[in-house]
Design an enzyme around this catalytic site. Structure first.
Site, mmCIF file in Angstrom:
data_model
loop_
_atom_site.group_PDB
_atom_site.id
_atom_site.type_symbol
_atom_site.label_atom_id
_atom_site.label_comp_id
_atom_site.label_asym_id
_atom_site.label_seq_id
_atom_site.Cartn_x
_atom_site.Cartn_y
_atom_site.Cartn_z
ATOM 1 C CE1 TYR A 6 -3.794 -2.592 0.788
ATOM 2 C CE2 TYR A 6 -2.875 -2.681 2.620
ATOM 3 C CZ TYR A 6 -3.658 -2.953 1.998
ATOM 4 O OH TYR A 6 -4.551 -4.311 1.721
ATOM 5 C CE1 TYR A 133 -8.311 -4.727 1.732
ATOM 6 C CE2 TYR A 133 -8.586 -6.624 3.378
ATOM 7 C CZ TYR A 133 -8.111 -5.702 2.303
ATOM 8 O OH TYR A 133 -6.865 -6.416 2.015
ATOM 9 C CG ASP A 223 -14.329 -11.319 6.075
ATOM 10 O OD1 ASP A 223 -13.653 -11.873 7.065
ATOM 11 O OD2 ASP A 223 -13.699 -10.814 5.391
ATOM 12 C CE LYS A 250 -6.517 -8.616 9.382
ATOM 13 N NZ LYS A 250 -5.755 -8.363 8.900
HETATM 14 C C1 LIG Z 1 -12.978 -8.726 7.120
HETATM 15 C C2 LIG Z 1 -11.271 -9.036 6.594
HETATM 16 N N1 LIG Z 1 -11.036 -10.031 5.538
HETATM 17 C C3 LIG Z 1 -10.060 -10.174 5.484
HETATM 18 C C4 LIG Z 1 -8.824 -9.411 5.037
HETATM 19 C C5 LIG Z 1 -7.865 -9.977 4.741
HETATM 20 O O1 LIG Z 1 -7.087 -11.272 5.046
HETATM 21 P P1 LIG Z 1 -5.546 -11.458 5.095
HETATM 22 O O2 LIG Z 1 -4.593 -9.887 4.739
HETATM 23 O O3 LIG Z 1 -5.077 -12.780 5.724
HETATM 24 O O4 LIG Z 1 -5.458 -12.103 3.362
HETATM 25 C C6 LIG Z 1 -8.588 -8.458 6.132
HETATM 26 C C7 LIG Z 1 -7.744 -7.763 6.297
HETATM 27 O O5 LIG Z 1 -7.373 -7.115 6.623
HETATM 28 C C8 LIG Z 1 -9.990 -8.444 6.699
HETATM 29 O O6 LIG Z 1 -10.344 -7.190 7.535
#
Ligand SMILES: Cc1ncc(COP(=O)(O)O)c(C=O)c1O
Length: 399
Positions: A6, A133, A223, A250
């Site tokens: 980024y 996101y 998610d 995470k």
């Molecule tokens: C809600 C959400 N889903 C998916 C992801 C993507 O995860 P990764 O960075 O481990 O690919 C993130 C990353 O910030 C996220 O906040």
């Protein structure tokens, strides 16, 4: 050369070089910094936690990794069993992968194929949220709604496979009425939309979403890569409203190693479980079920339960509310707090220019984005450390 995320490589400033990390602190050559963003929201137990480190060392002494294709092992078996007990409802079928983005891709593939396996190829559409996101891979960018990150997708034009709606009940009703025959899933970051601007919304939206998904036979996908393991003040938002597919990442490993899980309920699993080999889920990341990741995830969940992390998160929220009470400034549009997340949204992103260095000089690592200054601290933070983080945020406006 390292190509940083980024960042415009030509103009970016030098990143802070970390030489050690312990508890909530990142150490540079000359400073100790409280990590107020938990390394992108993952390091919930802080750094160099002796039990987590030991879990990895113990497993590394046996083996670090074997593939899951044709092989299995105790850490992955124990982790899937633990998640079965730990997660609500019949979210019992764990598909592992190496990152949150991939785990969301897997969820979307599951939702699409679930209907294809039933001979229904009309349901190609995803209903998703504005400002969502879900990661940076192609399908997750498409399901996401963030031009700041994903403007490259403009090259393809609008997607016929994704509809974005605001987190409003009316929009939800209308979308189901209009598209229900073509939807395979509703995909949401439940209660807290992270990278799209730390937006918070009400659980009644999710309750209605559950009802509409049931009514029209659409799969509900949460998610919880960011929200899982306590961040919203709930263990999982899935404890409040039960999805059909839950995505974790995470904090799953306490932020020690990238790993993720796409966890399906019985209905979804049974949509794949039959004699037809073409009904199998054709996915298999090399490092899925990595033994080090599973071992550290097991220890992380053990700590989460044993040390009553939900009480820690309630304490973080209470201190945050106390410290931020009455805080306002002409440059501040809104202060939002939910569980272990606080966001100060400013009127103009230019108002945060220079804040990262300001915080650094006061011993706090921060990484504002868009027009959000925020903290998502490790849950082991002390009261004094948390107050310091919040004081630093407020001090920026009181210069
Ligand atoms: C809600 C959400 N889903 C998916 C992801 C993507 O995860 P990764 O960075 O481990 O690919 C993130 C990353 O910030 C996220 O906040």
């Amino acid at each position: 050369m390292i190509w940083y995320p980024y960042q415009q490589m030509k103009t970016m400033g030098a990143p802070y070089e970390i030489i050690d990390a312990s508890g909530v602190y990142l150490h540079t050559k000359d400073r100790a910094l409280i990590d107020s963003v938990s390394s992108w929201w993952s390091v919930i137990h802080g750094y160099k936690h002796p039990e987590l480190t030991q879990a990895i060392l113990d497993q590394a002494g046996r083996f670090s990794h074997v593939m899951l294709g044709g092989l299995t092992h105790e850490p992955v078996q124990r982790l899937s069993q633990k998640l079965e007990e730990f997660l609500p409802g019949d979210l019992n079928y764990c598909f592992f992968s190496d990152s949150g983005s991939v785990a969301v891709e897997v969820a979307l593939k599951m939702a699409l194929q679930y209907y294809m396996n039933r001979g229904d190829s009309q349901r190609t559409m995803i209903l998703a949220l504005e400002h969502a996101y879900h990661g940076d891979t192609f399908k997750t960018m498409e399901a996401g709604d963030d031009e700041d990150y994903h403007f490259v997708l403009k090259a393809y034009g609008p997607s016929p496979h994704v509809v974005h709606i605001p987190t409003e009940a009316d929009a939800l009703e209308r979308a189901f009425l209009q598209y229900h025959e073509r939807l395979n899933c509703l995909l949401v970051e439940p209660l807290l939309q992270g990278a799209g601007g730390m937006r918070m919304y009400d659980r009644s939206f999710l309750q209605r979403a559950r009802e509409l998904c049931d009514q029209y036979g659409v799969l509900l996908v949460f998610d919880e890569v960011a929200t899982g393991f306590g961040r919203t003040g709930n263990r999982f938002v899935a404890d409040l409203v039960l999805p059909d597919i839950l995505v974790l990442g995470k904090a799953l490993t306490g932020g020690y190693i990238g790993h993720a899980a796409t966890v399906a309920n019985r209905r979804v699993f049974e949509g794949f479980y039959d004699d037809d080999p073409n009904h199998a889920l054709m996915h298999g990341p090399t490092f899925m079920g990595n033994a080090l990741a599973c071992s550290v995830a097991l220890k992380s969940i053990e700590l989460f339960e044993r040390e009553d992390y939900m009480a820690k998160i309630r304490r973080i929220e209470a201190i945050t509310r106390r410290e931020m009470e009455g805080f306002s400034h002409p440059k501040v549009r809104e202060v939002r707090i939910m569980g272990g997340c606080v966001c100060v949204e400013v009127q103009d992103s230019a108002d945060l220019k220079g804040y990262q260095q300001f915080a650094y000089e006061r011993g706090v690592f921060s990484r504002p984005f868009l027009n959000c200054m925020y903290a998502m601290v490790p849950y082991v933070i002390s009261e004094a450390e948390l107050v310091k983080v919040l004081e630093t945020m407020k001090a920026w406006f009181q210069r």
